[in-house]
Design an enzyme around this catalytic site. Sequence first.
Site, PDB file in Angstrom:
ATOM      1  CB  VAL A   1      -0.957   0.035   1.210  1.00  0.00           C
ATOM      2  CG1 VAL A   1      -1.879  -1.175   1.187  1.00  0.00           C
ATOM      3  CG2 VAL A   1      -0.211   0.105   2.527  1.00  0.00           C
ATOM      4  CB  SER A   2       1.170   4.168   0.829  1.00  0.00           C
ATOM      5  OG  SER A   2       1.538   5.526   0.814  1.00  0.00           O
ATOM      6  CG  ASN A   3       5.890   5.806  -0.697  1.00  0.00           C
ATOM      7  OD1 ASN A   3       5.075   6.432  -1.364  1.00  0.00           O
ATOM      8  ND2 ASN A   3       6.831   6.406   0.005  1.00  0.00           N
TER       9      ASN A   3
ATOM     10  N   GLY B   1      -2.408  -1.168  -3.352  1.00  0.00           N
ATOM     11  CA  GLY B   1      -3.374  -0.286  -2.714  1.00  0.00           C
ATOM     12  C   GLY B   1      -2.879   1.139  -2.654  1.00  0.00           C
TER      13      GLY B   1
ATOM     14  CG  HIS C   1      -2.913   7.718   1.969  1.00  0.00           C
ATOM     15  ND1 HIS C   1      -2.770   7.297   0.659  1.00  0.00           N
ATOM     16  CD2 HIS C   1      -1.730   7.428   2.583  1.00  0.00           C
ATOM     17  CE1 HIS C   1      -1.559   6.784   0.496  1.00  0.00           C
ATOM     18  NE2 HIS C   1      -0.910   6.848   1.641  1.00  0.00           N
TER      19      HIS C   1
END
Length: 614
Positions: free
Chosen positions: A273-275, A297, A546
């Site tokens: 997820v994210s980075n 994600g 987020h």
Amino acid sequence: MNIPRSVTLLCAALPLLSGCVSVASAAKRSPSAAAPVFEQWRETRHRGNDDLLTAGLGLDALRSTTAPAFANPAQPNAEEARRRAIWSSWRGIADLTPGGGFGEVYGNLHAAPGREFSAYARIPGARQPHRVLLQVPDNFDPQRRCLVATASSGSRGIYGAISVAGSWSLARGCAVVYTDKGAGSDYYDLDAKAGFQADGTPASQGALAFVPTDAEASHGVAFKHAHSGDNPEADWGRHLVQAVQFGLQALDRAYPQSAPFTPANTRTLGAGVSNGGGAVLRAAEIEGDWFDAMVAGEPNVSVAGAPPLYDFVTQSALLMPCALLAIDDLPQPPMQAQAAPAWTQRCSILKSAGLVQGEDTAAQAQSARQQLADAGLSEAALRAGTFSTGFDLWRAIAATYASAYGRYGAGEHPCAYSYSAAAADGKPGRATAEVRASWWSEASGIPPGSGVVLVDGNAAQSADDPLRGLNCLRALASGDDAGAKRVRAGIADAAAKAPRRGLPIVVIHGIDDGLVPISMTSDRYVPLARAAGAQIAYWRVANGQHFDSLLAFPDYRKRYVPLLPYMFAALDQVWDHLEDPARALPQDALIQPTPRAEAPLQRAQLSIPAVSGR
């Protein structure tokens, strides 16, 4: 992107689990890339009161706001450092609040006894090593071999994805391999000349995980994402592939009688997820059948030819404090009443600098808001960006990424930012041994936080030019000087390319994401991938922002839903397809869930997409 640990709640690809060895062998061929050499190998056993998934803490201790104690606060042992790192990693990513649903409606928190293998890895040409770590549960079956590869979200340490990939894979008896993708919490105290060893304990000598170049000539605190000189984002994909290579080598050590473990005979998934989601998509573009499927994600991914996320971050750092005054019903925290005076002052400063128009605060705020809308930011994303604005995350992120993109070392920041330990009064000072000892376990990978502050070297000119530092960061995205060209070259190196054909991919993104806006990332990446013939499903989640961890705040859980349930559901569906091709892969979905507010979360509220054949 990342959220500093100073805000307590701040804030993988799953290599496909093996259905059976013969199925994986028939589906893939072995990539031909040379196997890297890994250093500082460690093997540890984690059973009884010290399992793989929660370090023996369990749900109640993970929920506690009190960190697991160090017997000697200045010198924790490896077991203590690991336990606190796992505690911190869970709290930074997942919503563990009562009624939030983790471990009941979705996710897994059951104890997972097993072994860990860890080492230092190095991307060819890199100045600094990074960490890789494999967890092998005791119920791993070499006859149904499966491996999940994941990268930490944000800039977090090696356990940064444990609530995502660890929770999902260990419950299925699959091994999971982690990479900190060249960032992480291996801070280095430039004054004490001290960093961290392979086992996470502080030291001033030996094989430290990060020692910045020219450390003798610098002061303050250095951390790998900003000061390694390697621009890790450019190599996120290679970091994840290298994690797979490490995982396979470690499985050879764990089960020598069943070796070799290869991509051809081991089902491998990528998830993050994210980075970490960005790393998944970057790995998807690398040639070779390293993965059976990928789930990303809320990925931080920039596409060549479109404005990079750095452009949005620096614009937000300047404008969003003013723009939010034009938006009603902002989520709290931060408390709008307390933030409004500073935001009003920002509007005035922007007006004086000619960056917004309007004769009063309301008009100036509307001008700032319109500029962000013109850049592609929706009102929902702007509203969700309140948290990042209130805690000055935009500036923290911009300062770190500028240094990384330009491959700068400690003391070389192009806009005169630096980092220091915080003294008792919060001002720059020297770190105590006790504060320094906690960095590896608790730091988010981007200061401020965990006793480290961001120091603005432009402060001396702040009376005459209060936006000097922010304008400098902004100019690096568009200027013509050497520093701007250097930073833009790093940004270009980090742009995503199309994934290889035939690889199943699921992209999941919250429509209200205020940190990694969907319009600037996934909405651009998915068409690029499809134009290249990718096999990709796109789940867009209404009422999704987020940070699942922010749902601990009542006002956030009235507005938003967690995104981790969709990660787990997508992984389940991809797994089922790999086990039985008659079961369809996930398809595109616009998901309309209902926030739980103060009631316990029910699975029906999530509106998780179904697939045919189930």
